[in-house]
Scaffold this motif. Sequence first.
Motif, PDB file in Angstrom:
ATOM      1  N   GLY A 189      -9.358 -14.128  46.097  1.00 56.96           N
ATOM      2  CA  GLY A 189      -9.722 -12.847  45.527  1.00 56.96           C
ATOM      3  C   GLY A 189     -11.198 -12.537  45.649  1.00 56.96           C
ATOM      4  N   VAL A 190     -11.530 -11.348  45.284  1.00 58.68           N
ATOM      5  CA  VAL A 190     -12.925 -10.921  45.284  1.00 58.68           C
ATOM      6  C   VAL A 190     -13.277 -10.431  43.884  1.00 58.68           C
ATOM      7  CG1 VAL A 190     -13.108 -10.365  47.715  1.00 58.68           C
ATOM      8  CG2 VAL A 190     -12.189  -8.678  46.151  1.00 58.68           C
ATOM      9  N   GLU A 191     -14.490 -10.671  43.503  1.00 55.13           N
ATOM     10  CA  GLU A 191     -14.896 -10.330  42.153  1.00 55.13           C
ATOM     11  C   GLU A 191     -16.098  -9.413  42.164  1.00 55.13           C
ATOM     12  OE1 GLU A 191     -14.899 -13.143  38.622  1.00 55.13           O
ATOM     13  OE2 GLU A 191     -17.021 -13.094  39.134  1.00 55.13           O
ATOM     14  N   GLY A 192     -16.017  -8.401  41.384  1.00 59.80           N
ATOM     15  CA  GLY A 192     -17.166  -7.545  41.171  1.00 59.80           C
ATOM     16  C   GLY A 192     -17.749  -7.857  39.807  1.00 59.80           C
ATOM     17  N   THR A 193     -18.984  -8.188  39.784  1.00 59.75           N
ATOM     18  CA  THR A 193     -19.605  -8.498  38.503  1.00 59.75           C
ATOM     19  C   THR A 193     -20.149  -7.220  37.886  1.00 59.75           C
ATOM     20  OG1 THR A 193     -21.670  -9.002  39.651  1.00 59.75           O
ATOM     21  CG2 THR A 193     -20.214 -10.839  39.152  1.00 59.75           C
ATOM     22  N   SER A 194     -19.968  -7.091  36.634  1.00 61.31           N
ATOM     23  CA  SER A 194     -20.459  -5.893  35.963  1.00 61.31           C
ATOM     24  C   SER A 194     -21.649  -6.249  35.087  1.00 61.31           C
ATOM     25  CB  SER A 194     -19.347  -5.278  35.113  1.00 61.31           C
ATOM     26  OG  SER A 194     -18.906  -6.213  34.146  1.00 61.31           O
ATOM     27  N   ALA A 195     -22.449  -5.279  34.820  1.00 60.74           N
ATOM     28  CA  ALA A 195     -23.640  -5.508  33.997  1.00 60.74           C
ATOM     29  C   ALA A 195     -23.900  -4.286  33.140  1.00 60.74           C
ATOM     30  CB  ALA A 195     -24.844  -5.804  34.875  1.00 60.74           C
ATOM     31  N   LEU A 196     -24.472  -4.535  32.007  1.00 63.72           N
ATOM     32  CA  LEU A 196     -24.830  -3.444  31.108  1.00 63.72           C
ATOM     33  C   LEU A 196     -26.274  -3.654  30.691  1.00 63.72           C
ATOM     34  CD1 LEU A 196     -23.897  -0.961  29.499  1.00 63.72           C
ATOM     35  CD2 LEU A 196     -23.274  -2.516  27.647  1.00 63.72           C
ATOM     36  N   GLY A 225       7.527 -14.705  64.181  1.00 62.14           N
ATOM     37  CA  GLY A 225       7.744 -15.244  62.842  1.00 62.14           C
ATOM     38  C   GLY A 225       7.197 -14.304  61.789  1.00 62.14           C
ATOM     39  N   ASP A 226       7.318 -14.725  60.546  1.00 64.99           N
ATOM     40  CA  ASP A 226       6.847 -13.891  59.436  1.00 64.99           C
ATOM     41  C   ASP A 226       5.369 -14.141  59.175  1.00 64.99           C
ATOM     42  OD1 ASP A 226       9.401 -13.027  59.232  1.00 64.99           O
ATOM     43  OD2 ASP A 226       9.879 -14.128  57.401  1.00 64.99           O
ATOM     44  N   PHE A 227       4.604 -13.075  59.125  1.00 64.75           N
ATOM     45  CA  PHE A 227       3.187 -13.159  58.770  1.00 64.75           C
ATOM     46  C   PHE A 227       3.085 -12.687  57.324  1.00 64.75           C
ATOM     47  CE2 PHE A 227      -1.181 -13.222  60.724  1.00 64.75           C
ATOM     48  CZ  PHE A 227      -1.885 -13.028  59.550  1.00 64.75           C
ATOM     49  N   THR A 228       2.902 -13.626  56.425  1.00 63.95           N
ATOM     50  CA  THR A 228       2.917 -13.300  54.998  1.00 63.95           C
ATOM     51  C   THR A 228       1.537 -13.465  54.372  1.00 63.95           C
ATOM     52  OG1 THR A 228       5.220 -13.994  54.788  1.00 63.95           O
ATOM     53  CG2 THR A 228       3.925 -13.903  52.768  1.00 63.95           C
ATOM     54  N   ILE A 229       1.119 -12.454  53.643  1.00 62.00           N
ATOM     55  CA  ILE A 229      -0.100 -12.546  52.852  1.00 62.00           C
ATOM     56  C   ILE A 229       0.319 -12.885  51.430  1.00 62.00           C
ATOM     57  CG2 ILE A 229      -2.092 -11.334  51.925  1.00 62.00           C
ATOM     58  CD1 ILE A 229      -2.342 -11.716  54.870  1.00 62.00           C
ATOM     59  N   THR A 230      -0.126 -14.033  50.970  1.00 64.19           N
ATOM     60  CA  THR A 230       0.195 -14.468  49.615  1.00 64.19           C
ATOM     61  C   THR A 230      -1.019 -14.241  48.728  1.00 64.19           C
ATOM     62  OG1 THR A 230       1.668 -16.162  50.510  1.00 64.19           O
ATOM     63  CG2 THR A 230       0.979 -16.400  48.214  1.00 64.19           C
ATOM     64  N   PHE A 231      -0.889 -13.350  47.798  1.00 63.26           N
ATOM     65  CA  PHE A 231      -2.016 -13.060  46.919  1.00 63.26           C
ATOM     66  C   PHE A 231      -2.159 -14.141  45.854  1.00 63.26           C
ATOM     67  CE2 PHE A 231      -1.130  -8.877  48.709  1.00 63.26           C
ATOM     68  CZ  PHE A 231      -2.411  -8.540  49.131  1.00 63.26           C
ATOM     69  N   PRO A 232      -3.388 -14.383  45.426  1.00 60.88           N
ATOM     70  CA  PRO A 232      -3.631 -15.482  44.482  1.00 60.88           C
ATOM     71  C   PRO A 232      -3.090 -15.169  43.087  1.00 60.88           C
ATOM     72  CG  PRO A 232      -5.639 -14.230  44.873  1.00 60.88           C
ATOM     73  CD  PRO A 232      -4.619 -13.699  45.832  1.00 60.88           C
ATOM     74  N   THR A 233      -3.078 -16.191  42.289  1.00 61.43           N
ATOM     75  CA  THR A 233      -2.626 -16.034  40.909  1.00 61.43           C
ATOM     76  C   THR A 233      -3.434 -14.956  40.199  1.00 61.43           C
ATOM     77  OG1 THR A 233      -2.057 -18.378  40.869  1.00 61.43           O
ATOM     78  CG2 THR A 233      -2.287 -17.264  38.742  1.00 61.43           C
ATOM     79  N   ALA A 234      -2.728 -14.126  39.491  1.00 60.58           N
ATOM     80  CA  ALA A 234      -3.405 -13.001  38.832  1.00 60.58           C
ATOM     81  C   ALA A 234      -3.997 -13.444  37.504  1.00 60.58           C
ATOM     82  CB  ALA A 234      -2.434 -11.848  38.643  1.00 60.58           C
ATOM     83  N   ASP A 235      -5.091 -14.149  37.591  1.00 64.56           N
ATOM     84  CA  ASP A 235      -5.783 -14.532  36.360  1.00 64.56           C
ATOM     85  C   ASP A 235      -7.279 -14.256  36.511  1.00 64.56           C
ATOM     86  OD1 ASP A 235      -6.901 -16.636  37.842  1.00 64.56           O
ATOM     87  OD2 ASP A 235      -5.402 -18.076  37.156  1.00 64.56           O
ATOM     88  N   ALA A 236      -8.004 -14.564  35.482  1.00 66.51           N
ATOM     89  CA  ALA A 236      -9.414 -14.178  35.429  1.00 66.51           C
ATOM     90  C   ALA A 236     -10.260 -14.849  36.492  1.00 66.51           C
ATOM     91  CB  ALA A 236      -9.975 -14.492  34.047  1.00 66.51           C
ATOM     92  N   SER A 237      -9.802 -15.984  36.988  1.00 66.23           N
ATOM     93  CA  SER A 237     -10.625 -16.707  37.957  1.00 66.23           C
ATOM     94  C   SER A 237     -10.131 -16.573  39.392  1.00 66.23           C
ATOM     95  CB  SER A 237     -10.678 -18.197  37.581  1.00 66.23           C
ATOM     96  OG  SER A 237      -9.378 -18.748  37.569  1.00 66.23           O
ATOM     97  N   SER A 238      -8.929 -16.053  39.592  1.00 66.81           N
ATOM     98  CA  SER A 238      -8.367 -16.064  40.945  1.00 66.81           C
ATOM     99  C   SER A 238      -7.827 -14.736  41.440  1.00 66.81           C
ATOM    100  CB  SER A 238      -7.229 -17.097  41.024  1.00 66.81           C
ATOM    101  OG  SER A 238      -7.686 -18.378  40.690  1.00 66.81           O
ATOM    102  N   ALA A 239      -7.572 -13.809  40.585  1.00 69.45           N
ATOM    103  CA  ALA A 239      -6.898 -12.563  40.992  1.00 69.45           C
ATOM    104  C   ALA A 239      -7.588 -11.920  42.176  1.00 69.45           C
ATOM    105  CB  ALA A 239      -6.853 -11.593  39.817  1.00 69.45           C
ATOM    106  N   ILE A 240      -6.820 -11.192  42.928  1.00 73.65           N
ATOM    107  CA  ILE A 240      -7.332 -10.632  44.171  1.00 73.65           C
ATOM    108  C   ILE A 240      -8.500  -9.684  43.917  1.00 73.65           C
ATOM    109  CG2 ILE A 240      -5.597  -8.784  44.188  1.00 73.65           C
ATOM    110  CD1 ILE A 240      -7.125 -10.580  47.242  1.00 73.65           C
ATOM    111  N   ILE A 241      -8.447  -8.900  42.868  1.00 70.02           N
ATOM    112  CA  ILE A 241      -9.567  -8.022  42.533  1.00 70.02           C
ATOM    113  C   ILE A 241      -9.880  -8.199  41.052  1.00 70.02           C
ATOM    114  CG2 ILE A 241     -10.370  -5.626  42.348  1.00 70.02           C
ATOM    115  CD1 ILE A 241      -8.556  -4.965  44.712  1.00 70.02           C
ATOM    116  N   ARG A 242     -11.120  -8.577  40.821  1.00 73.66           N
ATOM    117  CA  ARG A 242     -11.524  -8.851  39.436  1.00 73.66           C
ATOM    118  C   ARG A 242     -12.845  -8.155  39.143  1.00 73.66           C
ATOM    119  NH1 ARG A 242     -11.061 -13.668  41.996  1.00 73.66           N
ATOM    120  NH2 ARG A 242     -13.239 -14.202  41.649  1.00 73.66           N
ATOM    121  N   ILE A 243     -12.984  -7.728  37.927  1.00 73.67           N
ATOM    122  CA  ILE A 243     -14.276  -7.229  37.453  1.00 73.67           C
ATOM    123  C   ILE A 243     -14.612  -8.024  36.210  1.00 73.67           C
ATOM    124  CG2 ILE A 243     -15.580  -5.255  36.605  1.00 73.67           C
ATOM    125  CD1 ILE A 243     -13.716  -3.473  38.207  1.00 73.67           C
ATOM    126  N   ALA A 244     -15.612  -8.857  36.367  1.00 69.73           N
ATOM    127  CA  ALA A 244     -15.957  -9.779  35.273  1.00 69.73           C
ATOM    128  C   ALA A 244     -17.073  -9.195  34.437  1.00 69.73           C
ATOM    129  CB  ALA A 244     -16.379 -11.123  35.831  1.00 69.73           C
TER     130      ALA A 244
END
Lengths: 139, 156
Positions: A99-106, B137-156
């Motif tokens: 995955g990719v992460e965007g860090t946010s800031a305030l 053959g099958d070309f499969t994209i397996t997205f990572p576990t959807a959690d705070a440390s691995s999800a495909i798109i995260r905003i921390a």
Amino acid sequence: MSNVNIIFEGYNNVLQGYNEGGYNQDVAFTGLTSGLGSVTTVQGVAVTVSVSGNAGTSALGSVTATGGIGIAVTGVSGSATVGNTTETAGGGISLGVTGVEGTSALSSVSIWSEVDPSQTPNYQAISTTQTPNWTDIAA
Amino acid sequence: MAISQALCTSFKQEILQGIHNFTSGSGGGTTTSTGSGNTFKIALFTSSASLGAGTTAYADSNQASGTGYSAGGNTLTNVTPTTSSTTALTDFADTTWSSSTITARGALIYNSSTTAGSANRAVAVLDFGSDKTTSAGDFTITFPTADASSAIIRIA
């Protein structure tokens, strides 16, 4: 496979002699057999085979599946290699991505307001009775 | 030419502009009141492509090709965004190009819906690390576990 209709009419047809048989009458046809060859399916391609008609017997050949049906390859391990090498197990891959992460800031904010004009200004007179003093600074 | 994994900078800006909606379902607008999100797609690219944080939109230059692959890539199935602790995240269902013969070095996730006047806005670039190839053959994209440390798109 399409139906095949063979019509024998008695008069002047290819199997009967001249002037034999009744005109416009069907002639029994025996000894006819039919068959179908083998069918090959490729993964993901649906194949429908329909057999119709009046054939006395019919048959389907063996079915062979190619293209990695039922073979699951996970990640990039096993037969997978890096570079341009083709993966071998079933010809397929299952590619795990990160995955990719965007860090946010305030940021903090500055707060200001107008000076309150209703304040009552005040002052205090400087005492004239102070005794000033000093000390020489070492040279 | 290079493919660098990144959350596209333009996407970060567009989040603040309310342009993207990852809510489950597709065909909706950019507000959750529609009950469905935008349509997101994933396209595969060869090692000749230049993709990274600066990518702003999908373009077909240096896109992968081959049996079982159509330009533009596969439509993704949205998973409604959620939160985990202080991180917001979203996910997609795994996607497969069946019975394909493809070589790809990376991928671009993009919003194929027309939002704020533009379609095909870039979301994220995925770097496979090396060329990945299928042969019938099958070309499969397996997205990572959807959690705070691995999800495909995260905003921390």
